[in-house]
Design an enzyme around this catalytic site. Structure first.
Site, PDB file in Angstrom:
ATOM      1  N   HIS A 108       4.720 -44.707  -7.570  1.00  0.00           N
ATOM      2  CA  HIS A 108       3.487 -44.984  -8.321  1.00  0.00           C
ATOM      3  C   HIS A 108       2.505 -45.594  -7.324  1.00  0.00           C
ATOM      4  O   HIS A 108       2.923 -46.327  -6.426  1.00  0.00           O
ATOM      5  CB  HIS A 108       3.659 -46.061  -9.398  1.00  0.00           C
ATOM      6  CG  HIS A 108       4.641 -45.771 -10.487  1.00  0.00           C
ATOM      7  ND1 HIS A 108       5.969 -46.040 -10.375  1.00  0.00           N
ATOM      8  CD2 HIS A 108       4.457 -45.277 -11.744  1.00  0.00           C
ATOM      9  CE1 HIS A 108       6.578 -45.716 -11.506  1.00  0.00           C
ATOM     10  NE2 HIS A 108       5.693 -45.246 -12.354  1.00  0.00           N
ATOM     11  N   ASP A 111       3.219 -49.248  -6.694  1.00  0.00           N
ATOM     12  CA  ASP A 111       4.423 -49.747  -6.011  1.00  0.00           C
ATOM     13  C   ASP A 111       4.251 -49.561  -4.514  1.00  0.00           C
ATOM     14  O   ASP A 111       4.919 -50.220  -3.733  1.00  0.00           O
ATOM     15  CB  ASP A 111       5.794 -49.153  -6.395  1.00  0.00           C
ATOM     16  CG  ASP A 111       5.831 -48.047  -7.393  1.00  0.00           C
ATOM     17  OD1 ASP A 111       5.718 -48.356  -8.580  1.00  0.00           O
ATOM     18  OD2 ASP A 111       6.004 -46.890  -6.974  1.00  0.00           O
ATOM     19  N   GLU A 239       6.424 -36.632 -18.585  1.00  0.00           N
ATOM     20  CA  GLU A 239       7.777 -37.168 -18.756  1.00  0.00           C
ATOM     21  C   GLU A 239       7.916 -37.718 -20.167  1.00  0.00           C
ATOM     22  O   GLU A 239       7.378 -38.771 -20.485  1.00  0.00           O
ATOM     23  CB  GLU A 239       8.007 -38.265 -17.708  1.00  0.00           C
ATOM     24  CG  GLU A 239       9.400 -38.840 -17.737  1.00  0.00           C
ATOM     25  CD  GLU A 239       9.616 -39.860 -16.622  1.00  0.00           C
ATOM     26  OE1 GLU A 239       9.180 -39.598 -15.475  1.00  0.00           O
ATOM     27  OE2 GLU A 239      10.203 -40.903 -16.897  1.00  0.00           O
ATOM     28  N   GLU A 275      13.986 -37.072 -18.423  1.00  0.00           N
ATOM     29  CA  GLU A 275      14.794 -38.221 -17.994  1.00  0.00           C
ATOM     30  C   GLU A 275      15.957 -38.415 -18.965  1.00  0.00           C
ATOM     31  O   GLU A 275      15.762 -38.452 -20.185  1.00  0.00           O
ATOM     32  CB  GLU A 275      13.928 -39.477 -17.930  1.00  0.00           C
ATOM     33  CG  GLU A 275      14.728 -40.717 -17.536  1.00  0.00           C
ATOM     34  CD  GLU A 275      13.852 -41.869 -17.071  1.00  0.00           C
ATOM     35  OE1 GLU A 275      12.850 -41.608 -16.381  1.00  0.00           O
ATOM     36  OE2 GLU A 275      14.175 -43.011 -17.413  1.00  0.00           O
ATOM     37  N   HIS A 278      15.751 -41.230 -21.510  1.00  0.00           N
ATOM     38  CA  HIS A 278      14.690 -41.018 -22.501  1.00  0.00           C
ATOM     39  C   HIS A 278      15.163 -40.025 -23.567  1.00  0.00           C
ATOM     40  O   HIS A 278      14.858 -40.178 -24.747  1.00  0.00           O
ATOM     41  CB  HIS A 278      13.419 -40.480 -21.839  1.00  0.00           C
ATOM     42  CG  HIS A 278      12.812 -41.428 -20.849  1.00  0.00           C
ATOM     43  ND1 HIS A 278      11.651 -41.154 -20.180  1.00  0.00           N
ATOM     44  CD2 HIS A 278      13.214 -42.644 -20.431  1.00  0.00           C
ATOM     45  CE1 HIS A 278      11.351 -42.165 -19.376  1.00  0.00           C
ATOM     46  NE2 HIS A 278      12.298 -43.081 -19.505  1.00  0.00           N
ATOM     47  N   ASP A 303      14.465 -36.770 -14.030  1.00  0.00           N
ATOM     48  CA  ASP A 303      14.690 -38.163 -13.667  1.00  0.00           C
ATOM     49  C   ASP A 303      16.126 -38.473 -14.075  1.00  0.00           C
ATOM     50  O   ASP A 303      16.442 -38.558 -15.271  1.00  0.00           O
ATOM     51  CB  ASP A 303      13.717 -39.104 -14.394  1.00  0.00           C
ATOM     52  CG  ASP A 303      12.467 -39.379 -13.572  1.00  0.00           C
ATOM     53  OD1 ASP A 303      12.260 -38.715 -12.534  1.00  0.00           O
ATOM     54  OD2 ASP A 303      11.689 -40.269 -13.967  1.00  0.00           O
ATOM     55  N   ASP A 314      16.124 -48.476 -22.598  1.00  0.00           N
ATOM     56  CA  ASP A 314      16.126 -47.685 -21.371  1.00  0.00           C
ATOM     57  C   ASP A 314      16.781 -48.515 -20.262  1.00  0.00           C
ATOM     58  O   ASP A 314      16.097 -49.194 -19.505  1.00  0.00           O
ATOM     59  CB  ASP A 314      14.651 -47.372 -21.032  1.00  0.00           C
ATOM     60  CG  ASP A 314      14.484 -46.234 -20.050  1.00  0.00           C
ATOM     61  OD1 ASP A 314      15.465 -45.522 -19.786  1.00  0.00           O
ATOM     62  OD2 ASP A 314      13.354 -46.049 -19.555  1.00  0.00           O
ATOM     63  N   ASP A 316      18.396 -47.507 -17.684  1.00  0.00           N
ATOM     64  CA  ASP A 316      18.186 -46.927 -16.346  1.00  0.00           C
ATOM     65  C   ASP A 316      19.343 -47.182 -15.390  1.00  0.00           C
ATOM     66  O   ASP A 316      19.127 -47.553 -14.230  1.00  0.00           O
ATOM     67  CB  ASP A 316      16.888 -47.471 -15.721  1.00  0.00           C
ATOM     68  CG  ASP A 316      15.637 -46.917 -16.375  1.00  0.00           C
ATOM     69  OD1 ASP A 316      15.705 -45.844 -17.000  1.00  0.00           O
ATOM     70  OD2 ASP A 316      14.573 -47.553 -16.242  1.00  0.00           O
ATOM     71  N   ASP A 346      15.660 -42.180 -11.117  1.00  0.00           N
ATOM     72  CA  ASP A 346      14.857 -43.212 -11.771  1.00  0.00           C
ATOM     73  C   ASP A 346      15.857 -44.189 -12.382  1.00  0.00           C
ATOM     74  O   ASP A 346      16.070 -44.229 -13.593  1.00  0.00           O
ATOM     75  CB  ASP A 346      13.955 -42.586 -12.835  1.00  0.00           C
ATOM     76  CG  ASP A 346      12.901 -43.562 -13.325  1.00  0.00           C
ATOM     77  OD1 ASP A 346      12.975 -44.744 -12.928  1.00  0.00           O
ATOM     78  OD2 ASP A 346      12.020 -43.161 -14.094  1.00  0.00           O
TER      79      ASP A 346
HETATM   80  C1  XLS Z   1       9.892 -45.314 -17.439  1.00  0.00           C
HETATM   81  C2  XLS Z   1       9.681 -44.068 -16.702  1.00  0.00           C
HETATM   82  C3  XLS Z   1       8.947 -44.220 -15.370  1.00  0.00           C
HETATM   83  C4  XLS Z   1       8.433 -42.880 -14.924  1.00  0.00           C
HETATM   84  C5  XLS Z   1       7.361 -42.954 -13.918  1.00  0.00           C
HETATM   85  O1  XLS Z   1      10.639 -45.379 -18.411  1.00  0.00           O
HETATM   86  O2  XLS Z   1      10.900 -43.430 -16.527  1.00  0.00           O
HETATM   87  O3  XLS Z   1       9.787 -44.818 -14.438  1.00  0.00           O
HETATM   88  O4  XLS Z   1       9.456 -42.078 -14.404  1.00  0.00           O
HETATM   89  O5  XLS Z   1       6.239 -43.590 -14.397  1.00  0.00           O
HETATM   90 NI    NI Z   2      11.264 -41.767 -15.275  1.00  0.00          NI
HETATM   91 NI    NI Z   3      12.595 -44.338 -17.873  1.00  0.00          NI
END
Ligand code: XLS
Ligand code: NI
Ligand code: NI
Length: 445
Positions: A108, A111, A239, A275, A278, A303, A314, A316, A346
Site C-alpha cells: 500500500h 506502508d 478484493e 482472499e 474473506h 490473497d 479476519d 489472517d 496477506d
Molecule cells: C484486509 C485486506 C487488505 C488488502 C489490501 O482485510 O485483505 O490487506 O489485501 O488492502
Molecule cells: Ni487482502
Molecule cells: Ni484480509
C-alpha cells in the site's frame, strides 16, 4: 549458502537464502515441497504459484491487537525520522524477499512511504520511496505483483473513501489512488488492487446505498481511465470482503462483485483478488469464491491466508491447510493459471511470534502448503479419474436431446413432452464420498 542483503545493514542475520531440501528434511529453514525450478506439467512451480510477500503485515505490523500494543521490536523502525525509517524498512523488505526467494511483493502507498495530511508532502514521500524501490527491484530482480492505496486507516475515511457521503473525502481518496497508480506503473506492477475496507455502511438508517454504489462505480471508472492514460496495461482487481471493519461491505463476495462489475460495465478491466479468510467470513469456503470468480472469467489473483473456525474475524493466519490448498489449486489449474495475478501472502505471524525467524518460517510453511497443493491438484487432474468421473456425471448433455437443450433448441413444452415419453428418470448417485476419498488418496501419496 550466501547471506544476500542489499541495504546498509543486514536485518535478518544468521539466515541465508532458504534452500529446497525435500520432504525428508527436518530443517525448519528449508523448503520441503517448494522447489522453484521443478516442472509440474508445462511450467515450473515458481511460474505456477507466482508467490508474493506483502509489505504491510510483514514489515509494518508489530503485533498490536485491540487489547495491547505490538510485541515485536523491529530494528528497521529505530530512527526518529519517518523517511529514514521507511528506507530502512525497504532494505529489510528486499533482504527478506531475496533470502526467501519470492519473485513478487505487494504494497500500500503508506506502508512504503510516510503518510502526510499535506497532499504535496504525501506525494513527495511516495515518489522518494518509489525511486528507491525501483533501484532495489533492479538490484534483486524482485518484481511488483500489485500496488494499492490504503483508503481505510486515516480517520478521514471513517465513513468510507469513494463511497463517503462527503464529496471532499471522495476527492481526497483520489489523491492516494492517483499516486498509488503512478507508483504501480513506475514499478512495473502487473496489477492494481482495490480493497474497499470502509466502502460499506455501519447503519442503513443514515445510508443512501444506491448513491454510494454509483459513486463507487464512477470512481473506479475514473481510476481505470487514469491508469490506462499513463500506460498501465495490467489488471485492476477488486478484493471482496463482507465485513470488518464495516458492518456491511459493498464488495461482499465474488458473486456480488461480479454482478457489480457487469452492471457498471467494468468487467473488461477489473477482475477479482480472492482472499481465503474473506471468503470464509462471507459464509463460503475459499474454494467456493475462487470457483465463482473463475466461472465469471474474473479470477485474477489470490490473497492466501487462513481464518480460524472458532473466531468470526479476519485472523489472517498463514495458510497451512493442505486440503484447502489442493482445492484452490484445482480451480487455478482448471482455468489455466493466474498470471498476471499471483499468490500473495496477506497473512501475519501471531502476536506471540516475536522473532525475525518466525517471518521466514511462516512463509516457508505457506509456500510449501501451496507447492504441495499444486502437486496434488495437478496429479488429480492428469492422473486420477477425477475429470473423467465429473465428465461422465454430465454425459447426458453431450449428445442427443441433452445437447439440444444446452444449445437452446428446446421449449419448456417440448421438455415436458420429452419427459412424458421417457418415464421416471433413473437415480444416479452423487458419490461425494468417493470423490473425497480420491482427494485424500492423492494427498497422502
Ligand atoms: C484486509 C485486506 C487488505 C488488502 C489490501 O482485510 O485483505 O490487506 O489485501 O488492502
Ligand atoms: Ni487482502
Ligand atoms: Ni484480509
Amino acid at each position: 549458502m550466501g547471506t544476500p542483503f542489499i541495504g546498509k545493514r543486514e536485518y535478518f542475520p544468521g539466515i541465508g537464502r532458504i534452500p529446497f531440501e525435500g520432504p525428508a528434511s527436518d530443517n525448519p529453514l528449508a523448503f520441503k515441497h517448494y522447489d522453484a525450478k521443478r516442472k509440474i506439467g508445462d511450467r515450473t512451480m515458481a511460474e505456477h504459484l507466482r508467490f508474493a510477500v506483502c509489505y504491510w503485515h510483514s514489515f509494518g505490523n508489530a503485533g498490536h491487537d485491540p487489547f495491547g500494543p505490538g510485541t515485536r521490536v523491529y530494528p528497521w523502525d529505530a530512527d526518529a525520522a519517518p523517511l529514514v525509517r521507511a528506507e530502512a524498512r525497504m532494505d529489510a523488505a528486499f533482504e527478506f524477499f531475496t533470502k526467501l526467494g519470492v519473485p513478487y511483493y505487494c504494497f500500500h502507498d503508506i506502508d512504503m512511504a510516510p503518510d502526510d495530511d499535506d497532499v504535496g508532502e504525501y506525494e513527495a514521500n511516495l515518489r522518494h520511496m518509489v525511486a528507491l524501490a525501483r533501484e532495489r527491484q533492479q538490484a534483486t530482480g524482485v518484481r511488483l505483483l500489485w500496488g494499492t492505496a490504503n483508503l481505510f486507516s486515516h480517520p478521514r475515511y471513517m465513513n468510507g473513501a469513494a463511497t463517503n457521503p462527503d464529496f471532499a473525502v471522495v476527492a481526497r481518496a483520489a489523491v492516494q489512488v492517483k499516486a498509488a497508480l503512478d507508483a504501480t506503473v513506475e514499478l512495473g506492477g502487473s496489477n492494481y488492487v482495490f480493497w474497499g475496507g470502509r466502502e460499506g455502511y455501519a447503519s442503513l438508517h443514515n445510508t443512501h446505498m444506491k448513491r454510494e454504489l454509483d459513486h463507487f462505480a464512477r470512481f473506479l471508472a475514473m481510476a481505470r481511465d487514469y491508469g490506462r492514460s499513463i500506460g498501465f496495461e495490467g489488471v485492476f482487481l477488486i478484493e471482496p470482503k463482507p465485513m470488518e471493519p464495516m458492518k456491511h461491505q459493498y464488495d461482499f463476495d465474488a458473486a456480488t462483485v461480479a454482478g457489480f462489475l457487469h452492471r457498471h460495465g467494468l468487467a473488461q478491466d477489473f477482475k477479482l483478488n480472492i482472499e481465503a479468510n474473506h471468503a470464509t467470513l462471507s459464509g463460503h469456503t475459499f474454494e467456493h469464491d475462487l470457483q465463482v470468480a473463475s466461472d465469471h472469467g474474473l479470477l485474477g489473483s489470490i490473497d492466501a491466508n487462513r481464518g480460524n473456525a472458532q473466531n468470526g474475524w479476519d485472523t489472517d493466519q498463514f495458510p497451512t491447510d493442505l486440503y484447502d490448498a489442493v482445492g484452490a489449486m484445482l480451480v487455478v489449474l482448471r482455468q489455466g493459471g493466474m498470471a498476471p495475478g499471483g499468490l500473495n501472502f496477506d497473512a501475519k505471524v501471531r502476536r506471540e511470534s516475536t522473532d525475525g525467524e518466525d517471518l521466514f518460517l511462516a512463509h516457508i510453511g505457506g509456500m510449501d502448503a501451496f507447492a504441495r497443493g499444486l502437486e496434488v491438484a495437478h496429479a488429480l487432474l492428469t492422473r486420477s479419474p477425477l475429470e473423467k468421473w465429473r465428465a461422465e456425471r454430465y454425459a447426458s448433455f453431450d449428445e442427443g436431446a441433452g445437447r439440444d437443450f444446452e444449445q437452446g433448441r428446446f421449449s419448456l413444452a417440448q421438455l415436458r413432452d420429452f419427459a412424458a415419453g421417457h418415464g421416471e428418470p433413473a437415480k444416479r448417485s452423487g458419490r461425494q464420498e468417493c470423490y473425497e476419498n480420491l482427494l485424500n488418496q492423492y494427498l497422502l501419496r
